[in-house]
Design an enzyme around this catalytic site. Structure first.
Site, PDB file in Angstrom:
ATOM      1  CB  VAL A  96      -0.686  22.912  -4.492  1.00  0.00           C
ATOM      2  CG1 VAL A  96       0.685  22.977  -3.830  1.00  0.00           C
ATOM      3  CG2 VAL A  96      -0.547  22.714  -5.991  1.00  0.00           C
ATOM      4  CD  GLU A 140      -3.032  -0.828   0.177  1.00  0.00           C
ATOM      5  OE1 GLU A 140      -3.237   0.337  -0.205  1.00  0.00           O
ATOM      6  OE2 GLU A 140      -3.659  -1.812  -0.264  1.00  0.00           O
ATOM      7  CE1 TYR A 154       4.437   3.403   1.324  1.00  0.00           C
ATOM      8  CE2 TYR A 154       5.524   5.529   1.593  1.00  0.00           C
ATOM      9  CZ  TYR A 154       5.416   4.308   0.952  1.00  0.00           C
ATOM     10  OH  TYR A 154       6.302   3.985  -0.061  1.00  0.00           O
ATOM     11  CB  SER A 155       7.225   6.530   6.248  1.00  0.00           C
ATOM     12  OG  SER A 155       6.652   7.320   7.253  1.00  0.00           O
ATOM     13  CE  LYS A 179       7.996   0.275   1.254  1.00  0.00           C
ATOM     14  NZ  LYS A 179       7.787  -0.876   0.326  1.00  0.00           N
ATOM     15  CB  THR A 230      10.067   4.692   0.461  1.00  0.00           C
ATOM     16  OG1 THR A 230       9.935   6.101   0.490  1.00  0.00           O
ATOM     17  CG2 THR A 230       9.506   4.143   1.769  1.00  0.00           C
ATOM     18  CG  ASP A 231      12.967   9.321  -0.116  1.00  0.00           C
ATOM     19  OD1 ASP A 231      11.778   8.946  -0.049  1.00  0.00           O
ATOM     20  OD2 ASP A 231      13.327  10.328  -0.766  1.00  0.00           O
ATOM     21  CD  GLU A 232       7.129   8.963   1.681  1.00  0.00           C
ATOM     22  OE1 GLU A 232       6.349   8.998   2.640  1.00  0.00           O
ATOM     23  OE2 GLU A 232       6.774   9.053   0.501  1.00  0.00           O
TER      24      GLU A 232
HETATM   25  P1  NAD Z   1       1.552   1.241  -6.492  1.00  0.00           P
HETATM   26  O1  NAD Z   1       0.589   1.603  -5.426  1.00  0.00           O
HETATM   27  O2  NAD Z   1       1.447   1.900  -7.827  1.00  0.00           O
HETATM   28  O3  NAD Z   1       1.506  -0.335  -6.749  1.00  0.00           O
HETATM   29  C1  NAD Z   1       1.423  -1.264  -5.712  1.00  0.00           C
HETATM   30  C2  NAD Z   1       1.051  -2.611  -6.299  1.00  0.00           C
HETATM   31  O4  NAD Z   1       1.060  -3.567  -5.238  1.00  0.00           O
HETATM   32  C3  NAD Z   1      -0.336  -2.650  -6.938  1.00  0.00           C
HETATM   33  O5  NAD Z   1      -0.292  -3.336  -8.169  1.00  0.00           O
HETATM   34  C4  NAD Z   1      -1.174  -3.434  -5.926  1.00  0.00           C
HETATM   35  O6  NAD Z   1      -2.236  -4.164  -6.507  1.00  0.00           O
HETATM   36  C5  NAD Z   1      -0.119  -4.359  -5.334  1.00  0.00           C
HETATM   37  N1  NAD Z   1      -0.470  -4.824  -3.984  1.00  0.00           N
HETATM   38  C6  NAD Z   1      -0.926  -4.080  -2.944  1.00  0.00           C
HETATM   39  N2  NAD Z   1      -1.153  -4.862  -1.877  1.00  0.00           N
HETATM   40  C7  NAD Z   1      -0.810  -6.127  -2.245  1.00  0.00           C
HETATM   41  C8  NAD Z   1      -0.818  -7.378  -1.571  1.00  0.00           C
HETATM   42  N3  NAD Z   1      -1.225  -7.484  -0.290  1.00  0.00           N
HETATM   43  N4  NAD Z   1      -0.406  -8.475  -2.236  1.00  0.00           N
HETATM   44  C9  NAD Z   1      -0.001  -8.388  -3.536  1.00  0.00           C
HETATM   45  N5  NAD Z   1       0.002  -7.235  -4.230  1.00  0.00           N
HETATM   46  C10 NAD Z   1      -0.393  -6.110  -3.585  1.00  0.00           C
HETATM   47  O7  NAD Z   1       2.988   1.485  -5.846  1.00  0.00           O
HETATM   48  P2  NAD Z   1       4.342   2.011  -6.517  1.00  0.00           P
HETATM   49  O8  NAD Z   1       4.347   3.487  -6.508  1.00  0.00           O
HETATM   50  O9  NAD Z   1       4.578   1.282  -7.765  1.00  0.00           O
HETATM   51  O10 NAD Z   1       5.401   1.529  -5.435  1.00  0.00           O
HETATM   52  C11 NAD Z   1       5.977   0.235  -5.503  1.00  0.00           C
HETATM   53  C12 NAD Z   1       6.941   0.061  -4.357  1.00  0.00           C
HETATM   54  O11 NAD Z   1       7.953   1.051  -4.414  1.00  0.00           O
HETATM   55  C13 NAD Z   1       6.287   0.204  -2.988  1.00  0.00           C
HETATM   56  O12 NAD Z   1       6.835  -0.763  -2.132  1.00  0.00           O
HETATM   57  C14 NAD Z   1       6.663   1.606  -2.543  1.00  0.00           C
HETATM   58  O13 NAD Z   1       6.736   1.671  -1.143  1.00  0.00           O
HETATM   59  C15 NAD Z   1       8.024   1.750  -3.185  1.00  0.00           C
HETATM   60  N6  NAD Z   1       8.436   3.119  -3.516  1.00  0.00           N
HETATM   61  C16 NAD Z   1       7.624   3.915  -4.266  1.00  0.00           C
HETATM   62  C17 NAD Z   1       8.054   5.185  -4.625  1.00  0.00           C
HETATM   63  C18 NAD Z   1       7.224   6.088  -5.508  1.00  0.00           C
HETATM   64  O14 NAD Z   1       7.608   7.235  -5.749  1.00  0.00           O
HETATM   65  N7  NAD Z   1       6.114   5.643  -6.047  1.00  0.00           N
HETATM   66  C19 NAD Z   1       9.303   5.658  -4.186  1.00  0.00           C
HETATM   67  C20 NAD Z   1      10.098   4.806  -3.407  1.00  0.00           C
HETATM   68  C21 NAD Z   1       9.655   3.544  -3.091  1.00  0.00           C
END
Ligand code: NAD
Length: 339
Positions: free
Chosen positions: A209, A84, A153-154, A157, A125-127
């Site tokens: 914003v 999430e 969230y953070s 993670k 994540t950096d968060e």
């Molecule tokens: P997103 O929300 O776009 O995608 C998350 C995916 O995980 C979705 O396809 C969802 O269906 C799936 N998912 C959720 N719960 C699940 C579960 N219980 N079992 C199986 N699948 C499940 O997220 P994102 O932005 O692509 O981020 C992906 C990863 O990268 C995350 O772990 C996030 O913390 C990390 N991250 C994201 C960013 C960013 O800028 N978006 C930056 C750093 C790290």
């Protein structure tokens, strides 16, 4: 190589799948995704045509399902993107964040322990480092920075990261962790800042914003993130954490103005709304470790990446129109229209 990619129907996971299918065509990719509101099978349409790609709908927190997948697919590598991922939703409802991000990670790690694995990679994540003051541009997050989370969230993670480290130390699971700054690019879910602003501007809707808009994020084009993870899988040291970021800090308000300029829309579409609770002020990554150890650096400048991203949203209206018409509307109204 059999590679399980969890969360591959989401933003970064799908970009990673396309990157890997192109870069390593002899590997087999198994995407495991629960298809929450953020997961979208349409995103994986082109991947589905490949013989070396398989999609399995499953929840990473479902132990029986995950063990069955490990038995059947015999993965050599697991890359865990499933999460999430939206801070605002975690403020509304933290529980599902703990369930997926913490419990889900522990189930995947237990499966690695039970069936064996060559590498478990946790996408973090950096968060997890909290935030930095706006008036100290000399400060950056390094891999040694203390974890000091601000949102559910953070915190979830960070909990997952700590589990990964514990499983490495206790059970000798060969793990790596990457902590990346904010990503942008194709297939980004419309609730996040950049796609939200592009989509609203295209429809001449107000651009909400948070607060004064001066919060700073370090933006990275998603393909650069995918390449960094691939490098860590190949050359990264087991048990290590790698920060990924491109010294590309921008205030949110400046990002929004860049998007408006790109689309030829007026700045009076911007509307300042009540700030997010506990809103982090500044994130900034020190990427020295991944640069010196693995030779990684970002290839896409923000100016080019944002142009490519705006073009992608212009050319893929069907993809995001499908998303913003359903449950997303209710969420949007609750978040912005009633503020
Ligand atoms: P997103 O929300 O776009 O995608 C998350 C995916 O995980 C979705 O396809 C969802 O269906 C799936 N998912 C959720 N719960 C699940 C579960 N219980 N079992 C199986 N699948 C499940 O997220 P994102 O932005 O692509 O981020 C992906 C990863 O990268 C995350 O772990 C996030 O913390 C990390 N991250 C994201 C960013 C960013 O800028 N978006 C930056 C750093 C790290």
């Amino acid at each position: 190589m059999n590679i399980i990619v969890t969360g591959g129907a989401g933003f970064i996971g799908s970009n990673f799948i396309y990157y890997m299918l192109k870069k390593h065509p002899s590997d087999r990719i198994i995407c495991v995704d629960k298809l929450t509101y953020a997961g979208n099978l349409e995103t994986l349409e082109s991947a589905m045509e490949k013989k070396n790609f398989k999609f399995i709908r499953a929840d990473i927190a479902d132990r029986r399902a995950v063990y069955r997948i490990f038995e059947q697919e015999k993965p050599d590598i697991v890359v865990n993107f499933a999460a999430e991922s939206h801070v605002d939703r975690s403020i509304e409802n933290p529980e599902i964040f703990l369930q997926t991000n913490v419990i889900g990670t522990s189930v995947l790690l237990d499966a690695c322990r039970r069936y064996g694995i060559d590498r478990y990679h946790q996408v973090s994540t950096d968060e997890v480092y909290g935030d930095l003051p706006l008036d100290r541009p000399d400060l950056f997050f390094t891999e040694e920075t203390n974890l000091k989370t601000s949102s559910p969230y953070s915190a979830s993670k960070a909990g997952a990261d700590l589990l990964v480290m514990a499983y490495h130390r206790t059970y000798k699971i060969p793990t790596t962790i990457s902590r990346c700054s904010n990503n942008y690019g194709p297939y980004h879910f419309p609730e996040k800042l950049i796609p939200l602003m592009i989509i609203n501007a295209l429809s001449d809707k107000k651009l909400p914003v948070y607060g004064d808009g001066k919060n700073v994020r370090d933006w990275l084009y998603v393909e650069d993130h995918c390449r960094a993870i691939d490098l860590i899988l190949q050359k990264g040291r087991v048990g290590e954490v790698y920060n990924i970021g491109g010294h590309n800090e921008r205030a949110n308000i400046d990002v929004v103005k860049t998007i408006l300029k790109e689309l030829g829309k007026p700045e009076d579409l911007i509307e300042h709304v009540t700030d997010r609770k506990g809103h982090d002020r500044r994130y900034a990554i020190d990427p020295t470790k991944i640069h010196t150890e693995l030779g990684w650096e970002p290839e896409t400048k923000f100016e080019d990446g944002i142009k490519k991203t705006v073009k992608w949203y212009l050319e893929h209206r069907d993809w995001w129109m499908g998303i913003i018409s359903g449950d997303y509307q209710t969420y949007y109204e609750r978040m912005y229209d009633k503020r």
